[in-house]
Scaffold this active site. Sequence first.
Site, PDB file in Angstrom:
ATOM      1  N   LYS A   6       0.857  -1.202   0.000  1.00 33.09           N
ATOM      2  CA  LYS A   6       0.000   0.000   0.000  1.00 33.09           C
ATOM      3  C   LYS A   6       0.879   1.233   0.000  1.00 33.09           C
ATOM      4  O   LYS A   6       2.072   1.180   0.375  1.00 33.09           O
ATOM      5  CB  LYS A   6      -0.941   0.029   1.206  1.00 33.09           C
ATOM      6  N   ASP A  28      -2.289  -1.256  10.458  1.00 33.25           N
ATOM      7  CA  ASP A  28      -2.492  -1.247   9.002  1.00 33.25           C
ATOM      8  C   ASP A  28      -3.177  -2.515   8.489  1.00 33.25           C
ATOM      9  O   ASP A  28      -3.549  -2.583   7.320  1.00 33.25           O
ATOM     10  CB  ASP A  28      -1.135  -1.137   8.276  1.00 33.25           C
TER      11      ASP A  28
END
Length: 300
Positions: A24, A154
Amino acid sequence: MLAHTADQPISGPVQKMELRAPAKINLCLHVIGRRPDGYHDLFSLMCGVALYDHLVLGIGAAENTIQCDHPVVPGDENNLALKAALLFNQTLDRENGILSQPVSIRLTKHIPPAGGLGGGSSDAAAVLKGLNDHYGAPFDRDRLLALAVRLGADVPFFIDQRPALAEGIGERLTPYHGLPAFGVVLVCPDFGISTAQVFGSLNFGLTKSKKKLRYKPFKNGNFSATDHLHNDLEAGVIRRFPVIEKIKKMLLDQGAIGSLMSGSGSTVFGLFEDKEAAGRAAKRLDRPDAWQVFATRLLV
Ligand code: ATP
């Protein structure tokens, strides 16, 4: 699909499952304040990029193990992928009365570790989702998200892997629609950065008041590199590692629409019109061999 109740012993061959786990980037990262538990409240636009770790699970192995090809990534229970398997299995045993099977994991890293690309978190989410599929989805999305946040801030993002505005410590996710399918160049210099250290060196002054956010509000489809690309962690990291600033400039010189450090670094990304433009720019970058460069695209 295999589901064994607690009183049925397990036998049979090891079942193989191949998974891939994307990286990401944070298209913006605002640190709003420090919480009493030591975590920080954030506001971030997160998006997956097409750079993947590969995992092979062996479900029904003799014991829980992990084998990883990367020298700095732990090959034991400190690896987030194995932590995820252990957490999943324990929860399945305790809460669903299903006797879980030990898992062997073979992890091939392509996402540079400690690079602000969320590789470990993504590996963990891939294992949670893979095992959930294997057992016929005993956990719904909310329970998977609750397990995910226990593994790291995350990890919840990678359960859905859709562009999202992340709040809280990263666990409150609102899908963000209308992000252009930008091409992305990732430049990963030859050092990683500890996320804990970067957050630890943030200074919120003496007041406990939360920082006022200064940016143009996000509406679906209004993402603008000029208005929104921002990372509160970047200036502090640049003071310690000035090369981050240099990489940003190199990417802009090669025509990037915008450039930013991802997460707590050390990766710097540049946004381009599409993957082809990113590929051309990556080829032109004049950089040391020790840096890794990837030309890829956003997963929108
Ligand atoms: P963070 O999620 O903390 O922001 P990051 O995205 O910068 O981290 P990761 O690739 O997740 O970087 O790695 C951070 C650290 O986590 C590594 O230095 C490593 O010691 C540890 N780690 C544990 N499991 C893994 C894994 N499966 N892949 C990579 N690193 C892992």
